[in-house]
Design an enzyme around this catalytic site. Structure first.
Site, PDB file in Angstrom:
ATOM      1  N   ASN A   9      50.679 -35.691  25.030  1.00  0.00           N
ATOM      2  CA  ASN A   9      50.101 -37.039  25.124  1.00  0.00           C
ATOM      3  C   ASN A   9      49.434 -37.306  23.782  1.00  0.00           C
ATOM      4  O   ASN A   9      48.372 -36.759  23.504  1.00  0.00           O
ATOM      5  CB  ASN A   9      49.088 -37.080  26.276  1.00  0.00           C
ATOM      6  CG  ASN A   9      48.322 -38.392  26.327  1.00  0.00           C
ATOM      7  OD1 ASN A   9      48.660 -39.346  25.645  1.00  0.00           O
ATOM      8  ND2 ASN A   9      47.282 -38.420  27.160  1.00  0.00           N
ATOM      9  N   LYS A  11      48.077 -39.905  22.713  1.00  0.00           N
ATOM     10  CA  LYS A  11      46.931 -40.830  22.780  1.00  0.00           C
ATOM     11  C   LYS A  11      47.020 -41.838  21.618  1.00  0.00           C
ATOM     12  O   LYS A  11      48.124 -42.190  21.208  1.00  0.00           O
ATOM     13  CB  LYS A  11      45.610 -40.050  22.807  1.00  0.00           C
ATOM     14  CG  LYS A  11      45.599 -38.980  23.921  1.00  0.00           C
ATOM     15  CD  LYS A  11      44.246 -38.399  24.191  1.00  0.00           C
ATOM     16  CE  LYS A  11      44.353 -37.361  25.309  1.00  0.00           C
ATOM     17  NZ  LYS A  11      43.066 -36.769  25.670  1.00  0.00           N
ATOM     18  N   HIS A  96      45.573 -41.671  33.669  1.00  0.00           N
ATOM     19  CA  HIS A  96      44.782 -40.795  32.798  1.00  0.00           C
ATOM     20  C   HIS A  96      43.307 -41.167  32.916  1.00  0.00           C
ATOM     21  O   HIS A  96      42.964 -42.346  33.016  1.00  0.00           O
ATOM     22  CB  HIS A  96      45.262 -40.906  31.349  1.00  0.00           C
ATOM     23  CG  HIS A  96      44.738 -39.800  30.495  1.00  0.00           C
ATOM     24  ND1 HIS A  96      43.441 -39.768  30.039  1.00  0.00           N
ATOM     25  CD2 HIS A  96      45.321 -38.648  30.064  1.00  0.00           C
ATOM     26  CE1 HIS A  96      43.259 -38.654  29.350  1.00  0.00           C
ATOM     27  NE2 HIS A  96      44.381 -37.955  29.348  1.00  0.00           N
ATOM     28  N   GLU A  98      41.062 -41.374  30.797  1.00  0.00           N
ATOM     29  CA  GLU A  98      40.589 -42.312  29.761  1.00  0.00           C
ATOM     30  C   GLU A  98      40.919 -43.747  30.149  1.00  0.00           C
ATOM     31  O   GLU A  98      40.145 -44.667  29.877  1.00  0.00           O
ATOM     32  CB  GLU A  98      41.214 -41.928  28.404  1.00  0.00           C
ATOM     33  CG  GLU A  98      40.613 -40.616  27.888  1.00  0.00           C
ATOM     34  CD  GLU A  98      41.519 -39.800  26.977  1.00  0.00           C
ATOM     35  OE1 GLU A  98      42.538 -40.329  26.487  1.00  0.00           O
ATOM     36  OE2 GLU A  98      41.201 -38.619  26.771  1.00  0.00           O
ATOM     37  N   GLU A 168      43.847 -32.766  35.358  1.00  0.00           N
ATOM     38  CA  GLU A 168      43.093 -32.723  34.106  1.00  0.00           C
ATOM     39  C   GLU A 168      41.607 -32.872  34.412  1.00  0.00           C
ATOM     40  O   GLU A 168      41.122 -33.991  34.596  1.00  0.00           O
ATOM     41  CB  GLU A 168      43.529 -33.863  33.181  1.00  0.00           C
ATOM     42  CG  GLU A 168      44.999 -33.832  32.823  1.00  0.00           C
ATOM     43  CD  GLU A 168      45.276 -34.573  31.513  1.00  0.00           C
ATOM     44  OE1 GLU A 168      45.881 -33.944  30.634  1.00  0.00           O
ATOM     45  OE2 GLU A 168      44.872 -35.730  31.363  1.00  0.00           O
ATOM     46  N   GLY A 174      39.581 -32.551  25.550  1.00  0.00           N
ATOM     47  CA  GLY A 174      39.105 -32.748  24.183  1.00  0.00           C
ATOM     48  C   GLY A 174      37.776 -32.059  23.894  1.00  0.00           C
ATOM     49  O   GLY A 174      37.148 -32.319  22.871  1.00  0.00           O
ATOM     50  N   SER A 214      42.211 -29.168  26.930  1.00  0.00           N
ATOM     51  CA  SER A 214      42.027 -28.123  25.916  1.00  0.00           C
ATOM     52  C   SER A 214      43.014 -26.965  26.076  1.00  0.00           C
ATOM     53  O   SER A 214      42.671 -25.806  25.837  1.00  0.00           O
ATOM     54  CB  SER A 214      40.579 -27.614  25.905  1.00  0.00           C
ATOM     55  OG  SER A 214      39.688 -28.678  25.588  1.00  0.00           O
TER      56      SER A 214
HETATM   57  P1  13P Z   1      43.287 -32.237  25.114  1.00  0.00           P
HETATM   58  O1  13P Z   1      44.476 -31.303  25.167  1.00  0.00           O
HETATM   59  O2  13P Z   1      43.055 -32.805  23.741  1.00  0.00           O
HETATM   60  O3  13P Z   1      42.072 -31.640  25.738  1.00  0.00           O
HETATM   61  O4  13P Z   1      43.690 -33.511  26.018  1.00  0.00           O
HETATM   62  C1  13P Z   1      44.193 -33.315  27.294  1.00  0.00           C
HETATM   63  C2  13P Z   1      44.694 -34.623  27.799  1.00  0.00           C
HETATM   64  O5  13P Z   1      43.922 -35.526  28.059  1.00  0.00           O
HETATM   65  C3  13P Z   1      46.140 -34.800  27.937  1.00  0.00           C
HETATM   66  O6  13P Z   1      46.448 -35.952  28.639  1.00  0.00           O
END
Ligand code: 13P
Length: 252
Positions: A9, A11, A96, A98, A168, A174, A214
């Site tokens: 992803n 982002k 997601h 976010e 997740e 992150g 992560s």
């Molecule tokens: P990270 O791997 O940067 O922690 O992000 C995970 C994520 O949100 C994937 O959709």
């Protein structure tokens, strides 16, 4: 049996030229060394059509990170599931954390998005997961169950078969803080049991449940060794070919 999947992803990272370069590099790396799992990259909308042209779709699947909750029409700035599909993409990430948090996507909105994605022939990577407060209050199971019930348990068993679940935990995204493989396995097994209660054991056994938060080459082997963890949804570590390939290679 269910698929093993490593999905990236991106982002809101990489301009178009950088995105094409990364996709090209990954395509070459996987042509030289075939993966033992399905590989998917989910990119910003503007990258999709160009990235679609530079990847071998038999090795790398392509997905969007979102799509609209409306079919078509006067929705300035939105991108429909049909438009996503027309680029050559096969997947879309929905739900997601976010998007839920920063763009206020509710279970009802996500339900519409899922239906439109499926109606347009996209496979959905549907994200669920609890916040730190919810984990500390030991509410993670009820949170993930409610997220499934709110947006995807309205589907027929056949349509649910086109859904990939990504667990997740928000506190691990992150942050460099990964769920331990035991913590992740415990809740993945729970998620599978909830799916089995709703759709039966066969559907549950065929559902891929990815871990995200992560995940990197150093912790992927331990996570992926767990029986209910079928791969990963990778943010930061999907932005460099070598890092992402290191996670893909965890299946070897
Ligand atoms: P990270 O791997 O940067 O922690 O992000 C995970 C994520 O949100 C994937 O959709």
């Amino acid at each position: 049996m269910r698929k093993k999947i490593v999905a990236g992803n991106w982002k809101m990272n990489k301009n178009l030229q950088e995105g094409i370069a990364l996709a090209t590099e990954l395509n070459e790396a996987l042509a030289a060394d075939k993966p033992n799992c399905d590989v998917v990259i989910c990119t910003p909308f503007i990258h999709l059509a160009k990235v679609s042209d530079v990847i071998d779709h038999s090795v790398i699947g392509l997905g969007a990170e979102n799509c609209a909750d409306k079919d078509k029409g006067a929705f300035t700035g939105e991108v429909s599931a049909e438009m996503v599909k027309s680029t050559g993409a096969e997947y879309v990430i929905l739900g997601h954390s976010e998007r839920r948090e920063y763009y206020k996507e509710t279970p009802e909105i996500l339900k519409e998005k899922v239906l439109l994605a499926l109606a347009n022939g996209l496979k959905v990577i549907f994200c669920i997961g609890e916040s730190l407060d919810e984990r500390e209050a030991n509410k993670q199971n009820e949170v993930v169950k409610a997220e499934l019930e709110g947006s995807v348990f309205n589907l027929s068993a056949e349509d649910f078969g086109k859904i990939i679940i990504a667990y997740e935990p928000i506190w691990a995204i992150g942050t460099g803080k990964t769920a331990s493989s035991e913590q992740a396995e415990e809740i993945h097994a729970y998620i599978r049991s909830v799916i089995a209660d709703k759709y039966g054991k066969e559907v549950a056994d065929n559902t891929s449940i990815l871990y995200g938060g992560s995940c990197k080459a150093s912790n992927a082997p331990e996570l992926f060794a767990k029986p209910d963890i079928d791969g990963g949804l990778i943010g930061g570590a999907s932005l460099k070919c070598a890092d992402f390939k290191g996670i893909i290679d965890a299946w070897k």
